[in-house]
Structure formats: structure tokens, C-alpha cells
Scaffold this motif. Structure first.
Motif, PDB file in Angstrom:
ATOM      1  N   TYR A   8      45.726 141.589 -19.018  1.00 27.36           N
ATOM      2  CA  TYR A   8      45.268 140.216 -19.180  1.00 27.36           C
ATOM      3  C   TYR A   8      44.763 139.971 -20.592  1.00 27.36           C
ATOM      4  O   TYR A   8      43.961 140.734 -21.114  1.00 27.36           O
ATOM      5  N   ASP A  28      52.279 138.199 -18.436  1.00 21.76           N
ATOM      6  CA  ASP A  28      52.494 137.134 -17.459  1.00 21.76           C
ATOM      7  C   ASP A  28      51.715 135.910 -17.918  1.00 21.76           C
ATOM      8  O   ASP A  28      50.495 135.976 -18.075  1.00 21.76           O
ATOM      9  N   ILE A  29      52.391 134.799 -18.130  1.00 21.73           N
ATOM     10  CA  ILE A  29      51.750 133.614 -18.702  1.00 21.73           C
ATOM     11  C   ILE A  29      50.677 133.032 -17.784  1.00 21.73           C
ATOM     12  O   ILE A  29      49.673 132.511 -18.252  1.00 21.73           O
ATOM     13  N   THR A  30      50.854 133.163 -16.470  1.00 21.03           N
ATOM     14  CA  THR A  30      49.869 132.593 -15.552  1.00 21.03           C
ATOM     15  C   THR A  30      48.630 133.469 -15.422  1.00 21.03           C
ATOM     16  O   THR A  30      47.555 132.981 -15.121  1.00 21.03           O
ATOM     17  N   ARG A  31      48.771 134.761 -15.626  1.00 20.60           N
ATOM     18  CA  ARG A  31      47.633 135.673 -15.549  1.00 20.60           C
ATOM     19  C   ARG A  31      47.066 136.012 -16.918  1.00 20.60           C
ATOM     20  O   ARG A  31      45.952 136.491 -17.026  1.00 20.60           O
ATOM     21  N   GLY A  34      47.524 131.692 -20.361  1.00 22.77           N
ATOM     22  CA  GLY A  34      48.256 130.488 -20.725  1.00 22.77           C
ATOM     23  C   GLY A  34      49.090 130.641 -21.989  1.00 22.77           C
ATOM     24  O   GLY A  34      49.157 131.712 -22.595  1.00 22.77           O
ATOM     25  N   ASN A  56      57.752 136.789 -15.288  1.00 25.73           N
ATOM     26  CA  ASN A  56      57.679 135.545 -14.539  1.00 25.73           C
ATOM     27  C   ASN A  56      58.076 135.775 -13.091  1.00 25.73           C
ATOM     28  O   ASN A  56      59.202 136.135 -12.804  1.00 25.73           O
ATOM     29  N   ASN A  58      56.706 133.310 -10.822  1.00 24.49           N
ATOM     30  CA  ASN A  58      56.036 132.141 -10.253  1.00 24.49           C
ATOM     31  C   ASN A  58      56.880 130.871 -10.187  1.00 24.49           C
ATOM     32  O   ASN A  58      56.356 129.819  -9.901  1.00 24.49           O
ATOM     33  N   SER A  62      56.545 128.115 -14.460  1.00 24.04           N
ATOM     34  CA  SER A  62      56.247 129.254 -15.342  1.00 24.04           C
ATOM     35  C   SER A  62      57.430 129.561 -16.257  1.00 24.04           C
ATOM     36  O   SER A  62      57.244 129.948 -17.409  1.00 24.04           O
ATOM     37  N   ALA A  65      57.176 127.127 -19.097  1.00 20.74           N
ATOM     38  CA  ALA A  65      56.084 127.511 -19.999  1.00 20.74           C
ATOM     39  C   ALA A  65      56.466 128.729 -20.831  1.00 20.74           C
ATOM     40  O   ALA A  65      56.201 128.772 -22.038  1.00 20.74           O
ATOM     41  N   ASN A  66      57.100 129.728 -20.218  1.00 21.36           N
ATOM     42  CA  ASN A  66      57.546 130.921 -20.964  1.00 21.36           C
ATOM     43  C   ASN A  66      58.556 130.557 -22.035  1.00 21.36           C
ATOM     44  O   ASN A  66      58.511 131.093 -23.131  1.00 21.36           O
TER      45      ASN A  66
END
Length: 69
Positions: A8, A28-31, A34, A56, A58, A62, A65-66
Motif C-alpha cells: 500500500y 493496485d489503484i484502489t488499495r 488512488g 486490477n 475491480n 478501475s 483509472a489505471n
């Protein structure tokens, strides 16, 4: 070797980068905090000559966003 989907933020991948144990990191962009934090991780990885392949699991939001990062 590819690691990083469970690390993270940029502080989590720092040890991985400094020990030169990975060829590719997969934050991981969500974890990971951002898009801004993902960009910071990519900048750090570039300094260590490590590739970035966003992780990814999600769905389409996601993925979008990636791709922006």
C-alpha cells in the motif's frame, strides 16, 4: 519477478525497490491510494529501473483509472 498488489502506497513498495527483488511492481489503484499515489509509485519505480503493471481485479472503473495513470 512481479510483486506489489498487496503493498500500500509508496511507503509499502520502498523496501521492495531498495532491495532490488522485483523486475515489475503491480500496485493496485484502489488499495494503493488512488491515481496520484499510483503515479508517485511509478515515479519511484522508474528511478530504480523497475517496470509498473497496474493490478486490477475491480472491474471497468478501475481499468479506466489505471489507464489514465
Amino acid at each position: 519477478m512481479c510483486v506489489g498488489e498487496k503493498h500500500y502506497a509508496r511507503y509499502g513498495i520502498r523496501d521492495v525497490l531498495e532491495s532490488y527483488v522485483a523486475d515489475v511492481i503491480m500496485p493496485d489503484i484502489t488499495r494503493g491510494g488512488g491515481p496520484r499515489e499510483m503515479k508517485r509509485m511509478a515515479t519511484m519505480a522508474e528511478a530504480y529501473n523497475v517496470l509498473v503493471a497496474p493490478h486490477n481485479t475491480n472491474g471497468p472503473l478501475s481499468t479506466l483509472a489505471n489507464s489514465h495513470v
